[in-house]
Design an enzyme around this catalytic site. Structure first.
Site, PDB file in Angstrom:
ATOM      1  N   GLY A   1       0.807  -1.208   0.000  1.00 32.07           N
ATOM      2  CA  GLY A   1       0.000   0.000   0.000  1.00 32.07           C
ATOM      3  C   GLY A   1       0.840   1.257   0.000  1.00 32.07           C
TER       4      GLY A   1
ATOM      5  N   GLU B   1       5.249  -4.858   8.442  1.00 34.34           N
ATOM      6  CA  GLU B   1       4.417  -3.826   9.074  1.00 34.34           C
ATOM      7  C   GLU B   1       4.775  -3.534  10.525  1.00 34.34           C
ATOM      8  OE1 GLU B   1       2.211  -5.245   5.509  1.00 34.34           O
ATOM      9  OE2 GLU B   1       3.316  -6.230   7.133  1.00 34.34           O
TER      10      GLU B   1
END
Length: 405
Positions: free
Chosen positions: A101, A173
């Protein structure tokens, strides 16, 4: 063209009922950096009885934004309904498949207080991931180059994933104060042993051979053979997954991971990462390091200490829950977690992590809470709590498209 074979239909619902779902308010094209001209961001190539979607943001390593994913959703729905199209191919148009993303744009939107635009992104990509995971036709993802985060999310749920000697996979992440999302809690939790916990918590990378070995990829072809793979796929006139699979295997390579690879250390991972808490995992690794002086254990400890403490605890629970959930259940839960992560109500770790790693690049994030002992049970619980009455939960067409387990 004849219908798909039963091998594929076992994973796909037989109903082609059209449904509109997951409609959040669309944001302004002129003010949202996650939205721009979709036609240029996903290029389409037509073949004999297939279509190829090419991610086309080379300057950002094909980082995904709302427009790209919305265009993929529109294209895939159109192709699924077209009886003349047998299967679909997805690839990156540069040296990357997709770096995930567009988190720098998310960071900027959060700074500007435009959380609705951020929510729109998560809503859109999670919806597409579910659509891909229940797709009615064979799907081939050519994972050449960087395949991280959301890039893995829009490929791994499909039928076939072809890795190459240039593939780099990771779910990094926790190193930016977030959690592995985009379906990661589903597919990581189904890897051999406790490899999924290791990858989720450390953000460590896998190469293409390792992806094949652990099941993240279904095929491996050297980059030199990739043009032949694409040429043969383009000549196929079929909707039969077994025919597509045979074609992919024609130019596949038989490869084995290096002896030093993490996938050769499943026994050690099971011993250390099977514990119930992050503290116990760290203690087990420290004991192993003290006994064996193993550089792998010391390197793993270093990675864990670099990650955001709250992210570690949230991510471990996410993987553990994902092991007993379907894809749709994982995505609905991850949507709650992601909205909590960007809200800043519990912590500003996501914004701080992106700032330190990708914006200012001082690589010195100041995590809050700063250590594992400061992470309360209530903090973790809030990530998994249902959204408020004023915030809609992620809607997926589970009645029209059955999730696989």
């Amino acid at each position: 063209m004849r219908n798909c074979k039963s091998a594929l239909l076992l994973r796909r619902l037989l109903t082609l009922e059209k449904s509109s779902y997951g409609c959040r308010r669309l944001t302004s094209f002129s003010t949202n950096p996650l939205i721009d001209d979709p036609d240029n961001l996903v290029v389409v190539e037509g073949k004999a009885s297939s279509r190829t979607a090419i991610l086309n943001r080379p300057s950002s390593l094909n980082a995904l934004n709302t427009s790209m994913v919305a265009r993929l959703q529109k294209l895939y729905k159109k192709w699924e309904d077209d009886p003349d199209i047998g299967f679909v191919v997805l690839k990156g148009g540069s040296r990357a498949f997709s770096a995930g993303g567009d988190i720098v744009s998310l960071y900027n939107l959060i700074k500007e207080g435009k959380l609705e635009d951020c929510k729109e992104f998560f809503w859109t990509i999670y919806g597409f991931i579910y659509f891909l995971g229940t797709y009615m036709k064979p799907h081939v993802a050519l994972l050449n180059g960087i395949t991280m985060g959301g890039g893995a999310g829009i490929s791994i749920p499909g039928t076939f994933r072809v890795a190459t000697d240039k593939t780099i996979f990771a779910t990094p992440e926790t190193l930016i104060g977030f959690h592995p999302d985009a379906g990661a809690s589903f597919y990581l939790s189904h890897l051999p042993g406790y490899l999924g916990e290791y990858l989720a918590l450390t953000g460590d990378k896998l190469n293409g051979v390792e992806m094949l070995s652990c099941g993240l990829a279904t095929h491996f072809s050297s980059i030199m053979k990739l043009p032949l793979v694409e040429e043969q796929l383009g000549n196929l006139v079929t909707d039969d997954p077994s025919v597509v699979e045979t074609s992919l295997g024609n130019h596949g390579d038989t490869v084995l991971p290096d002896q030093a690879s993490v996938v050769q250390r499943i026994e050690l991972l099971d011993k250390c990462f099977s514990h119930d808490t992050i503290e116990e995992i760290i203690e087990s690794l420290e004991n192993e390091a003290a006994k064996t002086n193993d550089p792998f254990c010391m390197s793993t400890l270093k990675k864990l200490k670099e990650a955001a403490p709250l992210s570690l605890k949230v991510s471990l629970r996410s993987i553990r829950e994902g092991r007993f959930q379907t894809l749709d259940q994982c995505l609905i839960r991850e949507y709650r977690m992601s909205l909590q992560g960007i809200s800043g109500k519990i912590t500003g770790d996501f914004r701080e992590g992106v700032r330190a790693k990708l914006v200012d690049k001082d690589f010195a994030p100041k995590w809050d809470p700063p250590s594992l002992e400061h992470v309360s049970r209530d903090m973790v619980d809030q990530y998994f709590a249902p959204l408020s009455a004023f915030e809609p939960e992620l809607e997926l067409p589970v009645k029209q498209r059955e999730a696989f387990t």
